[in-house]
Design an enzyme around this catalytic site. Structure first.
Site, mmCIF file in Angstrom:
data_model
loop_
_atom_site.group_PDB
_atom_site.id
_atom_site.type_symbol
_atom_site.label_atom_id
_atom_site.label_comp_id
_atom_site.label_asym_id
_atom_site.label_seq_id
_atom_site.Cartn_x
_atom_site.Cartn_y
_atom_site.Cartn_z
ATOM 1 N N GLY A 222 18.087 -4.862 -0.742
ATOM 2 C CA GLY A 222 18.332 -5.140 0.527
ATOM 3 C C GLY A 222 19.159 -4.348 1.694
ATOM 4 O O GLY A 222 19.425 -4.524 2.581
ATOM 5 N N CYS A 332 -9.815 -7.518 15.611
ATOM 6 C CA CYS A 332 -9.955 -8.585 16.405
ATOM 7 C C CYS A 332 -8.868 -9.584 16.136
ATOM 8 O O CYS A 332 -9.380 -10.953 15.512
ATOM 9 C CB CYS A 332 -11.389 -9.278 16.163
ATOM 10 S SG CYS A 332 -12.524 -8.654 17.091
ATOM 11 N N TYR A 360 6.725 -1.093 1.952
ATOM 12 C CA TYR A 360 5.724 -2.368 2.558
ATOM 13 C C TYR A 360 4.773 -1.876 3.692
ATOM 14 O O TYR A 360 4.564 -2.739 4.564
ATOM 15 C CB TYR A 360 6.874 -3.480 3.107
ATOM 16 C CG TYR A 360 7.835 -3.923 2.243
ATOM 17 C CD1 TYR A 360 7.661 -4.678 0.954
ATOM 18 C CD2 TYR A 360 9.091 -3.373 2.487
ATOM 19 C CE1 TYR A 360 8.612 -4.824 0.076
ATOM 20 C CE2 TYR A 360 10.319 -3.759 1.376
ATOM 21 C CZ TYR A 360 10.099 -4.343 0.466
ATOM 22 O OH TYR A 360 11.078 -4.474 -0.729
#
Ligand SMILES: *Cc1c(COP(=O)(O)O)cnc(C)c1O
Length: 403
Positions: A222, A332, A360
């Site tokens: 983190g 879309c 990520y």
């Protein structure tokens, strides 16, 4: 000099391999790992790369070649780590909410395991007793991290065993003579404030007397990295110094040695990655034009999912007049990459370069809208290598059974 790829090299990669394309820079990964090593040289700290950030096998092999260890979030990641050549003692499986059968599989592979539920801890005790060393993942009730979706330590979080259930943990440890070698707390992602890690260290400090066989204190991952130009990341040298002090204090207090463990994902691979897209269409929308690129949240979900900011640059027209644009994708669905941002004039066909795309990015990509997942290229010692092919049409049908 920080490791960066030149715009010219990135443009030539886009021309050679097409767009959209993810590009990773091996030397940047090396630089990040060396920053950790030098910041923590006061303590016997081990780093486990949280590989869910980016699992391309060549990236894993490069990280292994640096001497870094690896943290896994699924049994398949454990198997990828084994495939990449990591030794079992350098692999950590930090589980959450998994079936006990995956823990059994991890044990049969001989890797380190952190257990995150009372029920799995009990099953583990019943099956292995004292025979297999294990860590416990705790939930500290600390709120920290970039936003709620990436905060894992707060009191409503699913992660870890709530710390107020320590009595239950201790009675299981006694009942089955569990061999507890580690305690683990991961409070979330994008934690800039070093004091959050120190709060975790304080919690560990008081728990040590309950676990006489304890060897490591795992403070999770983190570390924040800068996404915006002016932003600061976690002060890693300060964290290294503070952790060194805590480990020394533990040693003085309990008369034995402890290791600190960390599981950085983003810190190791975020900045090594670039994502290059091409502008398909421009739409005039009052003062702000819309630039529609040949990608979407199917390739980079962080802006839509986490409200994440990615720095984006028009590398085809760097000296064009500055104007405001909103950058969107081609699926879309609303998939905005950037709103009302200044770019040098964008023309159809221009290449837009996204920064911080290593962690990520590709990893959370999908084939939504039946679009192909992008190609992946690794630049190492100045040479570009294709390390992931762009999908082809057959890939979309590969696992489908046509009746
Ligand atoms: C995701 C995760 C990490 C890595 O987080 P980063 O923000 O990428 O550093 C570390 N440990 C655990 C248990 C995780 O789930």
């Amino acid at each position: 000099m920080p490791e960066i790829l030149s715009k010219d090299q990135l443009i030539s990669i886009a021309n050679e391999y097409g767009t959209p394309v993810y590009v990773y820079h091996a030397e940047k990964i090396t630089e990040q790992y060396h920053k950790l090593q030098s910041a923590f040289n006061q303590s016997n700290t081990r780093f486990f790369y949280a590989c869910k950030a980016l699992t391309n096998i060549n990236i894993l092999k490069h990280i292994r070649s640096l001497g870094c260890n690896i943290d896994c979030s699924s049994i398949n990641e454990v198997k990828l780590a084994v495939h990449a050549g990591f030794e079992k003692e350098n692999i950590l499986y930090t589980s959450n909410g998994i079936a006990f059968s995956e823990i059994e599989e991890a044990v049969s592979l001989g890797v380190n395991v952190n257990i995150d539920s009372l029920s799995n801890l009990e099953k583990f005790g019943a099956k292995y007793g004292h025979s297999y060393p294990v860590g416990i993942r705790l939930r500290p009730n600390i709120m920290a991290g970039g936003n709620l979706k990436i905060s894992t330590g707060h009191e409503k979080s699913k992660f870890g065993i709530p710390i107020e259930q320590m009595d239950r943990i201790l009675s299981l440890v006694e009942q089955y003579q569990l061999h507890i070698v580690g305690l683990h707390i991961h409070t979330g992602s994008e934690i800039k404030d070093v004091s959050v890690f120190m709060k975790v260290a304080d919690i560990f400090f008081d728990l040590v007397p309950h676990f006489p066989e304890l060897q490591f204190l795992d403070l999770g991952g983190g570390f924040k990295v800068p996404y915006k130009e002016e932003e600061a990341g976690t002060d890693v040298p300060l964290l290294g110094q503070k952790v060194g002090e805590v480990i020394q204090k533990l040693k003085d207090t309990y008369q034995r040695d402890f290791q600190a463990w960390f599981e950085p994902g983003k810190f190791i691979v975020s900045e090594c990655g670039y994502f290059i897209t091409q502008v398909n269409v421009l739409k005039q929308n009052g003062q702000i034009s819309i630039a529609g690129v040949n990608s979407g949240f199917n390739h980079l979900i962080r802006p839509m999912f986490y409200d994440a900011y990615h720095r984006i640059e028009n590398i085809s027209n760097p000296s064009g007049t500055k104007q405001l644009y909103t950058v969107t994708g081609n699926i879309c669905e609303t998939d905005t990459f950037a709103s009302d941002r200044e770019f040098s004039e964008i023309r159809e066909g221009d290449l837009l370069l996204f920064y911080n795309a290593g962690a990520y990015g590709f990893e959370m990509g999908s084939n939504y809208n039946s679009r192909f997942k992008p190609a992946q290229v690794l630049v190492s010692k100045g040479q570009a290598h294709l390390i992931g092919k762009r999908d082809v049409f057959e890939d979309l049908l590969r696992n489908q059974i046509e009746l």
